[in-house]
Design a protein around this motif. Structure first.
Motif, PDB file in Angstrom:
ATOM      1  N   GLY A 276     -35.248  16.972 -36.617  1.00  0.00           N
ATOM      2  CA  GLY A 276     -33.957  17.089 -35.949  1.00  0.00           C
ATOM      3  C   GLY A 276     -33.909  16.238 -34.699  1.00  0.00           C
ATOM      4  N   LEU A 277     -32.904  16.534 -33.882  1.00  0.00           N
ATOM      5  CA  LEU A 277     -32.665  15.787 -32.646  1.00  0.00           C
ATOM      6  C   LEU A 277     -32.479  16.788 -31.512  1.00  0.00           C
ATOM      7  CD1 LEU A 277     -30.063  13.265 -34.109  1.00  0.00           C
ATOM      8  CD2 LEU A 277     -32.443  12.753 -33.505  1.00  0.00           C
ATOM      9  N   LYS A 278     -32.619  16.319 -30.292  1.00  0.00           N
ATOM     10  CA  LYS A 278     -32.369  17.206 -29.151  1.00  0.00           C
ATOM     11  C   LYS A 278     -31.626  16.454 -28.059  1.00  0.00           C
ATOM     12  CE  LYS A 278     -35.277  17.314 -25.636  1.00  0.00           C
ATOM     13  NZ  LYS A 278     -36.423  17.675 -24.795  1.00  0.00           N
ATOM     14  N   ALA A 279     -30.849  17.197 -27.318  1.00  0.00           N
ATOM     15  CA  ALA A 279     -30.264  16.667 -26.090  1.00  0.00           C
ATOM     16  C   ALA A 279     -31.051  17.272 -24.937  1.00  0.00           C
ATOM     17  CB  ALA A 279     -28.794  17.055 -26.001  1.00  0.00           C
ATOM     18  N   GLY A 280     -31.298  16.492 -23.897  1.00  0.00           N
ATOM     19  CA  GLY A 280     -32.045  16.985 -22.742  1.00  0.00           C
ATOM     20  C   GLY A 280     -31.294  16.701 -21.462  1.00  0.00           C
ATOM     21  N   LEU A 281     -31.709  17.373 -20.401  1.00  0.00           N
ATOM     22  CA  LEU A 281     -31.073  17.228 -19.081  1.00  0.00           C
ATOM     23  C   LEU A 281     -29.574  17.470 -19.183  1.00  0.00           C
ATOM     24  CD1 LEU A 281     -32.936  14.026 -17.809  1.00  0.00           C
ATOM     25  CD2 LEU A 281     -33.473  16.408 -17.299  1.00  0.00           C
ATOM     26  N   THR A 282     -29.207  18.523 -19.899  1.00  0.00           N
ATOM     27  CA  THR A 282     -27.785  18.784 -20.153  1.00  0.00           C
ATOM     28  C   THR A 282     -27.183  19.792 -19.183  1.00  0.00           C
ATOM     29  OG1 THR A 282     -28.590  20.292 -21.831  1.00  0.00           O
ATOM     30  CG2 THR A 282     -27.727  18.204 -22.601  1.00  0.00           C
ATOM     31  N   SER A 283     -28.006  20.409 -18.352  1.00  0.00           N
ATOM     32  CA  SER A 283     -27.397  21.343 -17.404  1.00  0.00           C
ATOM     33  C   SER A 283     -27.128  20.605 -16.095  1.00  0.00           C
ATOM     34  CB  SER A 283     -28.289  22.564 -17.160  1.00  0.00           C
ATOM     35  OG  SER A 283     -29.355  22.226 -16.318  1.00  0.00           O
ATOM     36  N   ARG A 284     -26.041  20.992 -15.442  1.00  0.00           N
ATOM     37  CA  ARG A 284     -25.672  20.344 -14.170  1.00  0.00           C
ATOM     38  C   ARG A 284     -26.822  20.438 -13.182  1.00  0.00           C
ATOM     39  NH1 ARG A 284     -21.922  17.143 -15.592  1.00  0.00           N
ATOM     40  NH2 ARG A 284     -20.206  18.110 -16.674  1.00  0.00           N
ATOM     41  N   ALA A 285     -27.476  21.600 -13.162  1.00  0.00           N
ATOM     42  CA  ALA A 285     -28.564  21.812 -12.201  1.00  0.00           C
ATOM     43  C   ALA A 285     -29.693  20.807 -12.432  1.00  0.00           C
ATOM     44  CB  ALA A 285     -29.093  23.231 -12.330  1.00  0.00           C
TER      45      ALA A 285
ATOM     46  N   TYR B 168     -31.498  11.928 -24.915  1.00  0.00           N
ATOM     47  CA  TYR B 168     -31.796  12.535 -26.205  1.00  0.00           C
ATOM     48  C   TYR B 168     -33.222  12.210 -26.641  1.00  0.00           C
ATOM     49  CZ  TYR B 168     -30.972   7.958 -28.480  1.00  0.00           C
ATOM     50  OH  TYR B 168     -31.032   6.639 -28.851  1.00  0.00           O
ATOM     51  N   GLY B 169     -33.704  12.981 -27.592  1.00  0.00           N
ATOM     52  CA  GLY B 169     -35.019  12.742 -28.170  1.00  0.00           C
ATOM     53  C   GLY B 169     -34.979  13.189 -29.617  1.00  0.00           C
ATOM     54  N   PHE B 170     -36.126  13.068 -30.287  1.00  0.00           N
ATOM     55  CA  PHE B 170     -36.197  13.504 -31.691  1.00  0.00           C
ATOM     56  C   PHE B 170     -37.216  14.628 -31.827  1.00  0.00           C
ATOM     57  CE2 PHE B 170     -39.492  10.287 -31.302  1.00  0.00           C
ATOM     58  CZ  PHE B 170     -40.556  10.842 -32.000  1.00  0.00           C
ATOM     59  N   LEU B 171     -37.061  15.400 -32.897  1.00  0.00           N
ATOM     60  CA  LEU B 171     -37.987  16.499 -33.194  1.00  0.00           C
ATOM     61  C   LEU B 171     -38.745  16.142 -34.467  1.00  0.00           C
ATOM     62  CD1 LEU B 171     -35.435  19.433 -32.709  1.00  0.00           C
ATOM     63  CD2 LEU B 171     -37.105  18.587 -31.024  1.00  0.00           C
ATOM     64  N   ALA B 172     -40.064  16.152 -34.387  1.00  0.00           N
ATOM     65  CA  ALA B 172     -40.885  15.880 -35.569  1.00  0.00           C
ATOM     66  C   ALA B 172     -41.181  17.198 -36.282  1.00  0.00           C
ATOM     67  CB  ALA B 172     -42.189  15.212 -35.141  1.00  0.00           C
ATOM     68  N   ASP B 173     -41.478  17.099 -37.581  1.00  0.00           N
ATOM     69  CA  ASP B 173     -41.699  18.332 -38.354  1.00  0.00           C
ATOM     70  C   ASP B 173     -42.827  19.201 -37.785  1.00  0.00           C
ATOM     71  OD1 ASP B 173     -43.718  16.545 -39.140  1.00  0.00           O
ATOM     72  OD2 ASP B 173     -43.298  16.699 -41.298  1.00  0.00           O
ATOM     73  N   TYR B 174     -43.886  18.558 -37.283  1.00  0.00           N
ATOM     74  CA  TYR B 174     -45.024  19.351 -36.810  1.00  0.00           C
ATOM     75  C   TYR B 174     -44.791  19.996 -35.444  1.00  0.00           C
ATOM     76  CZ  TYR B 174     -46.452  15.355 -33.881  1.00  0.00           C
ATOM     77  OH  TYR B 174     -46.483  14.345 -32.939  1.00  0.00           O
TER      78      TYR B 174
ATOM     79  N   PRO C   1     -22.116  24.188 -25.318  1.00  0.00           N
ATOM     80  CA  PRO C   1     -23.248  23.514 -25.977  1.00  0.00           C
ATOM     81  C   PRO C   1     -22.849  22.420 -26.967  1.00  0.00           C
ATOM     82  CG  PRO C   1     -23.672  25.853 -25.818  1.00  0.00           C
ATOM     83  CD  PRO C   1     -22.258  25.651 -25.351  1.00  0.00           C
ATOM     84  N   VAL C   2     -21.660  22.528 -27.563  1.00  0.00           N
ATOM     85  CA  VAL C   2     -21.270  21.483 -28.532  1.00  0.00           C
ATOM     86  C   VAL C   2     -20.914  20.165 -27.816  1.00  0.00           C
ATOM     87  CG1 VAL C   2     -19.648  20.898 -30.410  1.00  0.00           C
ATOM     88  CG2 VAL C   2     -20.719  23.152 -30.322  1.00  0.00           C
ATOM     89  N   SER C   3     -20.681  20.217 -26.500  1.00  0.00           N
ATOM     90  CA  SER C   3     -20.490  18.966 -25.745  1.00  0.00           C
ATOM     91  C   SER C   3     -21.725  18.072 -25.884  1.00  0.00           C
ATOM     92  CB  SER C   3     -20.291  19.243 -24.255  1.00  0.00           C
ATOM     93  OG  SER C   3     -19.280  20.164 -24.057  1.00  0.00           O
ATOM     94  N   SER C   4     -22.892  18.708 -26.012  1.00  0.00           N
ATOM     95  CA  SER C   4     -24.135  17.937 -26.194  1.00  0.00           C
ATOM     96  C   SER C   4     -24.122  17.155 -27.498  1.00  0.00           C
ATOM     97  CB  SER C   4     -25.352  18.873 -26.258  1.00  0.00           C
ATOM     98  OG  SER C   4     -25.619  19.405 -25.016  1.00  0.00           O
ATOM     99  N   VAL C   5     -23.481  17.751 -28.503  1.00  0.00           N
ATOM    100  CA  VAL C   5     -23.429  17.085 -29.816  1.00  0.00           C
ATOM    101  C   VAL C   5     -22.535  15.843 -29.721  1.00  0.00           C
ATOM    102  CG1 VAL C   5     -22.828  17.384 -32.254  1.00  0.00           C
ATOM    103  CG2 VAL C   5     -23.850  19.295 -30.972  1.00  0.00           C
ATOM    104  N   VAL C   6     -21.424  15.981 -28.985  1.00  0.00           N
ATOM    105  CA  VAL C   6     -20.529  14.837 -28.766  1.00  0.00           C
ATOM    106  C   VAL C   6     -21.291  13.716 -28.053  1.00  0.00           C
ATOM    107  CG1 VAL C   6     -18.420  14.050 -27.612  1.00  0.00           C
ATOM    108  CG2 VAL C   6     -18.498  16.335 -28.647  1.00  0.00           C
ATOM    109  N   LEU C   7     -21.978  14.098 -26.967  1.00  0.00           N
ATOM    110  CA  LEU C   7     -22.729  13.100 -26.197  1.00  0.00           C
ATOM    111  C   LEU C   7     -23.805  12.437 -27.043  1.00  0.00           C
ATOM    112  CD1 LEU C   7     -23.290  14.683 -22.723  1.00  0.00           C
ATOM    113  CD2 LEU C   7     -22.585  12.339 -23.165  1.00  0.00           C
ATOM    114  N   LEU C   8     -24.491  13.258 -27.825  1.00  0.00           N
ATOM    115  CA  LEU C   8     -25.558  12.738 -28.681  1.00  0.00           C
ATOM    116  C   LEU C   8     -24.988  11.707 -29.657  1.00  0.00           C
ATOM    117  CD1 LEU C   8     -28.517  12.936 -29.640  1.00  0.00           C
ATOM    118  CD2 LEU C   8     -27.825  14.864 -31.071  1.00  0.00           C
ATOM    119  N   ALA C   9     -23.881  12.064 -30.317  1.00  0.00           N
ATOM    120  CA  ALA C   9     -23.261  11.125 -31.268  1.00  0.00           C
ATOM    121  C   ALA C   9     -22.849   9.842 -30.549  1.00  0.00           C
ATOM    122  CB  ALA C   9     -22.047  11.775 -31.936  1.00  0.00           C
ATOM    123  N   ASN C  10     -22.317   9.991 -29.343  1.00  0.00           N
ATOM    124  CA  ASN C  10     -21.852   8.813 -28.616  1.00  0.00           C
ATOM    125  C   ASN C  10     -23.018   7.945 -28.132  1.00  0.00           C
ATOM    126  OD1 ASN C  10     -19.312   9.722 -29.162  1.00  0.00           O
ATOM    127  ND2 ASN C  10     -18.905  10.519 -27.106  1.00  0.00           N
TER     128      ASN C  10
END
Ligand code: 0L1
Ligand code: MG
Length: 262
Positions: free
Chosen positions: A61-70, A82-88, A206-215
């Motif tokens: 899968g994929l991940k979004a990071g540093l997504t909180s204002r704080a 963003y980053g990626f998630l490996a199976d292991y 949280p779905v704002s992260s998905v928009v950002l990731l796609a962009n």
């Protein structure tokens, strides 16, 4: 604009991936190459991903990071990464996580989503919401390869956004049945509440992260394929863990996600 040669990208990908696989910390890459830019950093991250896939690792899968204002404020940045998630990286809910394989792990409570159709940026919130199949509770275990988690944005992007392990809860929900911004989480460490939060901590939704990731992916002509697991970013601050610690995160309406560090 890319500033370094392909050999430097390959060298730094090997440097960071070896540190991950051998669970040892290293000095940040911008100490040696101060002129690296964001495109170089993603080139290095994509090269780490290519190396793993070539060896037979699957993308989980994929991940979004540093997504909180704080967290963005703390890092002095305006843009999540963003980053990626490996199976292991995946560990079962209720299972054990070996700290011997990690450097200095921290846990973050997150909302995960799984997509049901391809999402290509630029896209908007409506398209991202329509592309989501279901929602899951998740805990991400981050483990920067840099000494004391001290890095700059370029260095952390190259280091696959500190990705390391993740645990998914088993209770899935339809988007229409949960209000993600008000969904509350309580994180307990060894039976004591250490963090509280709600989904709105992640870019208001949280779905704002998905928009950002796609962009962000669109900048490299990449898409989010159907069936992709996405960790949308930490709702709570990251909490340091060590062998002997038990983590239990309670998600409003979505059950618990637990793990033990050994
Ligand atoms: O998942 C995250 O938000 C972590 C991104 C990288 C920054 C860190 O290691 O804290
Ligand atoms: Mg995270």
């Amino acid at each position: 604009m890319t500033t370094v040669a392909a050999e430097v990208v390959a060298e730094l990908a090997e440097y960071l991936e070896s540190a991950e696989l051998e669970a040892r910390d290293v000095v940040k890459i911008t100490d040696t190459y101060p002129d690296l830019d964001f495109e170089d950093a993603y080139d290095i991250q994509w090269e780490i991903r290519r190396r793993k896939l070539e060896r037979g690792t699957r993308l989980a899968g994929l991940k979004a990071g540093l997504t909180s204002r704080a967290k963005m404020k703390q890092m002095g940045v305006e843009t999540p990464i963003y980053g990626f998630l490996a199976d292991y990286f995946e560990r079962p809910e209720g299972g054990e996580i070996a700290t011997a394989d990690l450097i200095h792990p921290k846990v973050e409570a997150e909302i995960a989503v799984v997509t049901k159709r391809e999402l290509r940026g630029p896209c908007h919130m409506g398209q991202a919401l329509a592309a989501i199949d279901f929602v899951l509770p998740a805990v991400e275990i981050i483990d920067s390869r840099y000494e004391n988690f001290r890095f700059d944005l370029v260095s952390v992007i190259a280091d696959n956004a500190s990705s390391s392990r993740f645990v998914l809860g088993g209770r899935m929900a339809e988007l229409r049945d949960v209000d993600l911004p008000t969904l509350g989480v309580v994180m307990e460490k060894n039976g004591e509440v250490v963090q509280l939060g709600a989904g709105a901590a992640v870019l208001n939704h949280p779905v704002s992260s998905v928009v950002l990731l796609a962009n962000m992916l669109a900048e490299r002509d990449a898409v989010i394929p159907a069936g992709t697991l996405i960790l949308t970013g930490g709702i709570t601050a990251a909490v340091a863990v060590a062998a002997g610690d038990a983590i239990n995160v309670r998600y409003q309406g979505l059950g618990n996600v637990t793990m033990r560090f050994v």
